[in-house]
Enzyme design. Structure first.
Site, PDB file in Angstrom:
ATOM      1  N   GLU A 155      -3.910  -6.888  13.200  1.00 28.62           N
ATOM      2  CA  GLU A 155      -3.411  -6.752  11.824  1.00 28.62           C
ATOM      3  C   GLU A 155      -1.916  -6.452  11.791  1.00 28.62           C
ATOM      4  OE1 GLU A 155      -4.611  -4.212   7.804  1.00 28.62           O
ATOM      5  OE2 GLU A 155      -5.296  -3.541   9.766  1.00 28.62           O
TER       6      GLU A 155
ATOM      7  N   ASP B 296       0.783  -1.235   0.000  1.00 29.58           N
ATOM      8  CA  ASP B 296       0.000   0.000   0.000  1.00 29.58           C
ATOM      9  C   ASP B 296       0.817   1.290   0.000  1.00 29.58           C
ATOM     10  OD1 ASP B 296      -1.733  -2.095   0.280  1.00 29.58           O
ATOM     11  OD2 ASP B 296      -3.074  -1.108   1.666  1.00 29.58           O
TER      12      ASP B 296
END
Length: 832
Positions: free
Chosen positions: A783, A587
């Protein structure tokens, strides 16, 4: 005379040759037929074994088969102490920050079942769901679930909890509630009878179970009863069936409005649980809402019996099956994941069981249409400077369409936040699953490759159907056929090939039939020809994907006179913007600025190298004539990684761009990208680059932290900046790859063996403790983890690749080597 004798001899020789050819031909045909029968039988048993499951992982508990348009169930519950409770306390879909102390599977096996615990602090109750599958019959067998509710400490003993089982039947078929003796509701069990083409005839029973039901002496008790079980049978259009909460609240509103108009007295209001009781209207319908109110603790069973199985399940059967599934899981987990020092304490074993169970318990079946832009706009080639602006304008101009429907059987990253398939995540998910059940892992791999289009593209995010799209902002729903994603499924195919190789030559003679007692978790390995046949069918798809990467993600060498060993091997992710390279999976990781059509991305080249290496490995087994094609590509990549991406000055691999003088320029942001050739296994143990790579990993001012390897160097100007998604946090998938490669170096002789061993030992311990401590504190896997504090952050219940921790705990402990004591030479008499 001699001529006469010769003719019979020649005739005999011809006859012998004919018989040999006949036997060879038809013997081979018979063997092939046996193999086909075996392959078919294993496929049939596999489908039966995996048909049912909690394959709606976006729900706290939802069961469905892995076939489209079928029977589906979902559990809801919530407290009803006040008139506003139910509107905010009703639980159904997994959500972040919903007052949970933690939830998830304590133990789970996809082929048998397991036990899940849900700690709902806002409702003051702990819910346990036990699920089992019972094979039998021609329609995938039967299944059952036991739901227990236990009030948490300090909660009043008379706490009212309303429980709803939401049942729907999509497609052709029937579903009908058997009416009870009391028009106000049911005192005992509730039975639904159903039928569909795929499932045949079936019965679903919601048992009376155990638990107290609230009593009321209010005057409305005459019309609302004493907390009977009630059923509402409805018919809705199929596109609305998944919207369970909306349907339930609509029916509740109608029921409450009618009740208030007729019976409500402000001066003498009835208890809330009575007001929020549905009217009892059982019958036929594709929606069946079963509601029951409990006071205090409770327990009930849900029993699904397939008519083709011959016998109906009972609560006693369920009790036995739960016990057997628990015993089986415990024994098998200890065998498959033998936790090694220093993590042998019971607390780590419990933690490991939970982490793995939530990974495999997060497997889901998804069916529906996908939003795709196939406009093939020329701007999507990204060939001009400023290409990201042109591409954005084209995306805004073009109108995507719905494609499909498609189906996908996959595990997911996170039940509350990412309840859908992610391509690059899935390869990591399947690493532990392949250890547990290689055939299940390959079934999932097959499901993903069945999504491939004729060009070789698989969408990186699978958002199939309206229910899946409801969790994704509209701007992220569209998939683009020129966007790639790291091909991590090759990790699993490599594992499969290696296990086939080890098994080859040691297998029994092919059998024509397998009993249901066969170990389906490794049937394709235990029967090598079945595994090879699977590989033969998969190989063309793997090959097609590889050449799709080479065609669509190529990098430009020739236009800029770059010096490189191979003029072909360079790669660039499409889909770049100044802030993101989402297609890379990393990302917001810093890339060259501004983006340039001459950019080259070292992580992408590494992934293509991994594909070439894997395909060469596969081709050796089934297409030896093509091995050279892949080794040539691999050789070019191994050379070009150094020629185009190695910075001697920075001591690491870097992305490249084109500077203002139209010259090749390295742009180094030390971090995960710098390690790509190492992570993908492309560096040989004696590579002169390894010393600097290991130094970068172990440098506390760069990537090393007490909690794991940072995604970006502390010295980088972008460290911790902007979104800070991949700009400092610790990610477990990459740390797993680092640990694995360090281990590989540590167990073989070479110049970096001791350095690798030391880094491996310390990093393995740090990563496990980081994940465990946060799980113990919060009840969740996360995460990512903060490199300064070790705390879990971002998405909770991230039991996708964070569950790789169970693999890390099962890796060998490599304590510091103790020098061997000197051995005195044995005295040998000199005969001379």
């Amino acid at each position: 005379m001699a001529q006469t004798q010769r003719q019979p001899r020649q005739l005999g020789l011809v006859l012998t040759l004919f018989l040999l050819c006949f036997n060879a031909l038809f013997g081979q045909a018979a063997a092939q037929e046996d193999e086909a029968i075996l392959t078919s039988e294993i496929a049939r048993l596999n489908n039966q074994s995996l048909l049912w499951g909690p394959y709606r992982p976006n729900l706290y508990f939802g069961v469905r088969p892995r076939i489209p348009k079928a029977l589906m169930t979902g559990l809801m519950w919530g407290k009803v102490e006040t008139y506003t409770d139910y509107q905010t306390s009703l639980r159904y879909t997994c959500e972040q920050n919903e007052g949970m102390k933690g939830y998830g599977w304590d133990e789970y096996d996809t082929r048998r079942g397991g036990v899940q615990s849900i700690h709902d602090t806002e409702n003051g109750i702990d819910i346990t769901t036990s699920f089992v599958k019972v094979p039998g019959g021609a329609n995938g067998g039967s299944w059952a679930a036991r739901v227990k509710g236990q009030l948490q400490e300090g909660v009043p003993a008379d706490r009212k909890t309303a429980v709803i089982l939401y049942v729907t039947q999509e497609g052709l078929g029937t579903l009908e509630a058997v009416k009870g003796d009391d028009e106000n509701g049911y005192e005992g069990d509730v039975t639904l009878n159903g039928n569909s083409a795929a499932l045949g005839d079936y019965k679903l029973v919601f048992t009376k179970g155990k638990g107290k039901h609230p009593k009321s002496d209010h005057k409305v008790a005459e019309v609302r009863g004493d907390a009977h079980t009630v059923v509402q049978s409805l018919t809705y259009q199929e596109e609305f069936l998944w919207q369970a909460k909306g349907v339930v609240f609509k029916q509740l509103k109608e029921s409450v409005d009618a009740f208030v108009e007729k019976y409500f007295d402000k001066e003498d209001p009835p208890p809330a649980w009575q007001v929020f009781q549905l009217e009892n209207r059982p019958g036929a319908g594709n929606v069946q809402i079963i509601q029951r109110v409990f006071e205090g603790d409770f327990e009930f069973d849900i029993l699904f019996s397939s008519a083709s199985a011959g016998t109906e399940l009972s609560s006693a059967d369920l009790t036995r099956e739960i016990q057997e599934a628990t015993e089986s899981f415990g024994e098998r987990f200890s065998s498959v994941f033998a936790i090694k020092a220093p993590f042998t304490a019971d607390k780590y074993k419990k933690f490991g069981r939970s982490m793995f169970s939530n990974l495999i318990g997060g497997i889901g079946y998804f069916f529906g249409e996908s939003v795709v832009d196939r406009s093939s706009a020329p701007e999507y080639e990204e060939e001009d400077e400023g290409f990201w602006e042109e591409a954005a304008a084209a995306r805004a101009r073009n109108k995507p369409t719905l494609e499909g429907p498609y189906e996908l059987f996959t595990s997911i990253p996170s039940r509350p936040f990412f309840p859908r398939g992610f391509l690059w995540d899935e390869g990591f998910h399947l690493i532990p699953i392949a250890d547990w059940d290689i055939d299940l892992a390959m079934e999932i791999v097959k499901s993903w490759y069945n999504l491939m289009d004729e060009d070789g593209w698989i969408a990186r995010e699978q958002i199939l159907g309206a229910e899946a799209r409801s969790k994704v902002p509209e701007e992220f729903q569209t998939q683009y056929p020129h966007y790639a994603n790291p091909p991590t499924l090759f990790f699993i195919v490599d594992t499969f090939v290696d296990r086939l190789r080890k098994a080859n030559g040691s297998m029994p003679v092919v059998k024509e039939h397998l009993s249901q007692g066969v170990d389906l978790s490794s049937a394709s390995i235990d029967n090598v020809e079945v595994g090879l046949e699977y590989l033969r069918r998969l190989y063309p798809l793997l090959r097609r994907q590889f050449y799709w990467f080479k065609k669509t993600q190529y990098g430009d060498i020739k236009s800029y006179d770059r010096e490189a060993y191979s003029p072909r091997e360079a790669y660039r992710w499409r889909g770049r913007t100044p802030a993101h390279c989402l297609t890379s999976g990393l990302d917001d990781y810093p890339r060259p600025q501004p983006p340039h059509p001459g950019e080259l991305h070292v992580d992408l080249m590494s992934w293509v190298g991994l594909m070439a290496k894997s395909l060469a490995n596969i081709a050796e087994a089934i297409a030896p004539e093509e091995v050279e094609d892949y080794t040539k590509v691999l050789n070019g990549i191994e050379h070009n990684l150094d020629d185009l991406h190695w910075s001697e000055k920075d001591g690491c691999y870097c992305d490249a761009t084109i500077d203002e003088f139209e010259e090749h320029q390295l742009v180094c942001h030390k971090g995960y990208i710098s390690l790509s050739p190492f992570l993908t296994g492309l560096l040989k143990p004696d590579s002169p680059k390894l010393g600097k790579i290991l130094a970068l990993i172990g440098d506390e001012e760069e990537l090393w932290s007490p909690y794991g390897i940072r995604s970006l160097s502390k010295k980088d100007e972008n460290y911790g900046s902007a979104e800070n998604y991949w700009r400092s946090p610790i990610w477990i998938n990459i740390n797993y790859l680092v640990i694995t490669q360090l281990y590989n170096l540590a167990i073989q002789e070479g110049p970096y063996q001791e350095t690798a061993r030391d880094l491996y030992q310390r990093l393995r311990k740090n990563v496990v403790e980081t994940i465990y401590n946060s799980w113990e504190e919060t009840g969740f896997a996360w995460e990512q983890y903060n490199p300064e504090t070790g705390k879990g952050q971002r998405t909770q219940h991230f039991t996708g690749w964070t569950s790789l921790v169970v693999k890390i705990m099962a890796m060998d402990d490599l304590p510091e080597a103790v020098p061997a004591a000197p051995v005195e030479p044995e005295y040998v008499k000199d005969e001379l």
